[in-house]
Design an enzyme around this catalytic site. Structure first.
Site, mmCIF file in Angstrom:
data_model
loop_
_atom_site.group_PDB
_atom_site.id
_atom_site.type_symbol
_atom_site.label_atom_id
_atom_site.label_comp_id
_atom_site.label_asym_id
_atom_site.label_seq_id
_atom_site.Cartn_x
_atom_site.Cartn_y
_atom_site.Cartn_z
ATOM 1 N N GLU A 297 26.146 28.727 -31.312
ATOM 2 C CA GLU A 297 26.068 28.213 -32.680
ATOM 3 C C GLU A 297 24.680 28.455 -33.271
ATOM 4 O OE1 GLU A 297 27.200 26.750 -29.972
ATOM 5 O OE2 GLU A 297 28.571 25.102 -30.370
ATOM 6 N N SER B 60 37.693 46.716 9.692
ATOM 7 C CA SER B 60 38.431 46.688 8.418
ATOM 8 C C SER B 60 37.797 47.621 7.390
ATOM 9 C CB SER B 60 38.490 45.261 7.864
ATOM 10 O OG SER B 60 37.207 44.790 7.539
ATOM 11 N N LEU C 178 39.839 31.906 7.414
ATOM 12 C CA LEU C 178 39.307 31.056 6.333
ATOM 13 C C LEU C 178 40.186 31.153 5.088
ATOM 14 C CD1 LEU C 178 37.263 29.121 5.189
ATOM 15 C CD2 LEU C 178 35.720 31.045 4.741
HETATM 16 N N1 LIG Z 1 40.498 42.953 4.480
HETATM 17 C C1 LIG Z 1 39.684 42.070 3.951
HETATM 18 O O1 LIG Z 1 39.713 41.791 2.752
HETATM 19 C C2 LIG Z 1 38.689 41.393 4.835
HETATM 20 C C3 LIG Z 1 37.692 40.601 4.251
HETATM 21 C C4 LIG Z 1 36.799 39.950 5.093
HETATM 22 C C5 LIG Z 1 36.921 40.107 6.462
HETATM 23 N N2 LIG Z 1 37.876 40.903 6.977
HETATM 24 C C6 LIG Z 1 38.045 41.046 8.403
HETATM 25 O O2 LIG Z 1 38.498 39.816 8.882
HETATM 26 C C7 LIG Z 1 38.073 39.660 10.232
HETATM 27 C C8 LIG Z 1 37.507 38.283 10.404
HETATM 28 O O3 LIG Z 1 38.458 37.392 9.956
HETATM 29 P P1 LIG Z 1 38.720 35.988 10.584
HETATM 30 O O4 LIG Z 1 39.917 35.482 9.932
HETATM 31 O O5 LIG Z 1 38.688 36.092 12.055
HETATM 32 O O6 LIG Z 1 37.415 35.198 10.164
HETATM 33 P P2 LIG Z 1 36.846 34.559 8.810
HETATM 34 O O7 LIG Z 1 37.964 34.061 7.976
HETATM 35 O O8 LIG Z 1 35.849 35.466 8.236
HETATM 36 O O9 LIG Z 1 36.069 33.327 9.429
HETATM 37 C C9 LIG Z 1 36.798 32.325 10.048
HETATM 38 C C10 LIG Z 1 35.874 31.359 10.699
HETATM 39 O O10 LIG Z 1 35.253 30.546 9.710
HETATM 40 C C11 LIG Z 1 34.871 29.346 10.357
HETATM 41 N N3 LIG Z 1 35.243 28.178 9.593
HETATM 42 C C12 LIG Z 1 34.422 27.128 9.365
HETATM 43 N N4 LIG Z 1 35.091 26.160 8.752
HETATM 44 C C13 LIG Z 1 36.350 26.584 8.584
HETATM 45 C C14 LIG Z 1 37.506 25.973 8.052
HETATM 46 N N5 LIG Z 1 37.479 24.747 7.533
HETATM 47 N N6 LIG Z 1 38.657 26.653 8.066
HETATM 48 C C15 LIG Z 1 38.708 27.916 8.556
HETATM 49 N N7 LIG Z 1 37.646 28.539 9.108
HETATM 50 C C16 LIG Z 1 36.461 27.874 9.118
HETATM 51 C C17 LIG Z 1 35.650 29.270 11.679
HETATM 52 O O11 LIG Z 1 34.761 29.477 12.756
HETATM 53 P P3 LIG Z 1 33.928 28.213 13.300
HETATM 54 O O12 LIG Z 1 34.913 27.119 13.485
HETATM 55 O O13 LIG Z 1 33.280 28.705 14.521
HETATM 56 O O14 LIG Z 1 32.966 27.903 12.233
HETATM 57 C C18 LIG Z 1 36.621 30.407 11.580
HETATM 58 O O15 LIG Z 1 36.942 30.976 12.822
HETATM 59 C C19 LIG Z 1 37.091 40.755 10.495
HETATM 60 O O16 LIG Z 1 37.735 41.729 11.260
HETATM 61 C C20 LIG Z 1 36.773 41.317 9.150
HETATM 62 O O17 LIG Z 1 36.507 42.690 9.214
HETATM 63 C C21 LIG Z 1 38.779 41.533 6.193
#
Ligand SMILES: NC(=O)c1ccc[n+]([C@@H]2O[C@H](COP(=O)([O-])OP(=O)(O)OC[C@H]3O[C@@H](n4cnc5c(N)ncnc54)[C@H](OP(=O)(O)O)[C@@H]3O)[C@@H](O)[C@H]2O)c1
Length: 385
Positions: free
Chosen positions: A64, A179, A320
């Protein structure tokens, strides 16, 4: 305040919707004004637009004020079109309501009411004898323009956008965690625009360990107007916050994202004393535990109330992402689909316990499906109601 519809806009009001559309166009000339809302304003005198303005970001003049300054007569006797109810509180800049009253404007036409409880702009304008109208058909666009700000004001959490890249068969990484890259450079450039418009980029510890990502907003890959928008935002706000959810505080002190320009927040069940060597830009925030992990609602509330994040971008893996979806905390999924197949051993899009039948579970709606490079970009949101 009089609520009027487009059907009422005849005779001298015929151009009102067009003036409001222009105000929206101006508001959209910035990607984000967080923590403030995006606002555009047009001053009209004798049916002609004589002043225009938009808010460029926190600490900058409000729309504004810019528009009043652009009008040769400083707004006296004019009709002012503004996408959001003018602010009535003194923040870093003066209240817009005061400026409109002092300018002697005649009418103010708004699209949306401000959800900020500190704002009583309409009331104050009317008390000063200025007639206020609200154009009903633009109310939805006003919310969409500032969906993060509205979410933060009404629910004390940001608008949560979850971005994932998947193969045509819905896989996000090979079984061994690799990935890079499921999608092509055009899709990755497009995602940089999402980063630039976000207040925070959020990921999980497993993605940090698997990919060692930068998680910063990089404008080099963008072209033309998009690059300009992203650079403008960066020059006003710097880098988005980088946020890691890491219950056991396993983030390596030499993780790439910690070494880059801008602040990093690690939400953990442990405090900083449990880890050594983090640079000064890293803050460890101790979260309450929920099922032995960082509490997602605590994180979102903290991002909204402590760090004033309007919109955040989650770039995590299926764990996550799945946890956020299962908790009903995702407002928008942006899925880039690469034209490849990864097979059934590869990781799924989201890991969460699905519904027992197809009649259960939250229905989504596609907001947009576009071809980007050699792949697709799908934007989906939970169906309203
Ligand atoms: N294609 C895509 O778009 C894409 C994007 C990103 C990653 N990636 C791939 O995804 C893979 C990793 O994925 P991911 O699923 O294993 O891991 P992530 O989703 O990146 O991380 C998960 C971790 O976050 C932590 N976390 C903390 N609080 C949480 C909560 N409340 N709920 C859920 N998780 C929580 C947990 O570990 P703690 O409990 O130890 O804290 C959990 O194991 C890799 O291979 C990566 O290359 C792909």
């Amino acid at each position: 305040m009089r609520i009027i519809t487009q059907a009422d806009c005849t005779g001298v009001l015929a151009e009102w919707p067009e003036h409001m559309r222009r105000a929206f166009e101006l508001a959209r000339s910035v990607l984000s004004c967080a923590p403030n809302p995006r606002v555009g304003c047009v001053i009209v005198r004798d049916g002609r637009r004589t002043g225009e303005g938009f808010h460029a970001g926190a600490g900058r003049e409000h729309a504004e004020i810019v528009a009043l300054a652009a009008d040769p007569e400083g707004g006296a006797g004019a009709t002012v079109f503004v996408t959001l109810e003018p602010c009535s509180h003194e923040g870093r800049t003066g209240a817009c309501v005061r400026a409109l009253i002092d300018a002697g404007v005649k009418h103010v036409v708004i699209a949306g009411l401000d959800p900020n409880p500190q704002v009583s702009g309409v009331e104050q304008l009317e008390a000063a004898g200025i007639e206020v109208f609200r154009l009903e058909e633009f109310a939805g666009a006003a919310i969409e323009l500032n969906k993060g700000f509205v979410r933060r004001m009404c629910q004390q959490r940001p608008f949560v956008r979850c971005k994932l890249a998947m193969s045509l068969d819905g896989r996000t990484a090979l079984a061994d965690g690799r990935s890079k890259w499921i999608t092509d450079p055009q899709a990755r450039a497009d995602a940089q625009l999402l980063r630039a418009g976000s207040c925070a980029i959020v990921t999980g510890i497993n993605t940090i360990l698997a990919d060692d990502p930068s998680l910063n907003a990089r404008t080099e890959a963008l072209a033309g107007g998009e690059r300009e928008l992203a650079e403008k935002r960066k020059s006003v706000a710097g880098q988005p916050l980088r946020v890691i959810l890491d219950s056991k505080l396993q983030t390596p002190a030499d993780a790439k994202t910690l070494s880059l320009d801008g602040a990093v927040k690690i939400f953990s069940l442990r405090d900083r004393a449990s880890a050594a060597g983090f640079p000064d830009n890293v803050e460890v925030i101790v979260s309450p535990a929920r099922q032995a992990r960082v509490d997602l609602e605590f994180v979102l509330n903290c991002l909204a109330t402590k760090f004033q994040c309007n919109e955040i971008l989650v770039e995590a893996g299926p764990v996550l992402g799945g946890a956020l979806v299962a908790a009903g905390l995702v407002d928008e999924l942006v899925i880039y689909v690469g034209a490849r197949l990864l097979g059934s051993d590869a990781r799924p899009l989201l890991e969460f316990a699905g519904p027992d039948s197809l009649t259960q579970g939250d229905a989504l709606e596609f907001v947009d499906v576009s071809v980007i490079g050699s792949g697709l970009r799908i934007i989906a949101r939970p169906k309203a109601g």
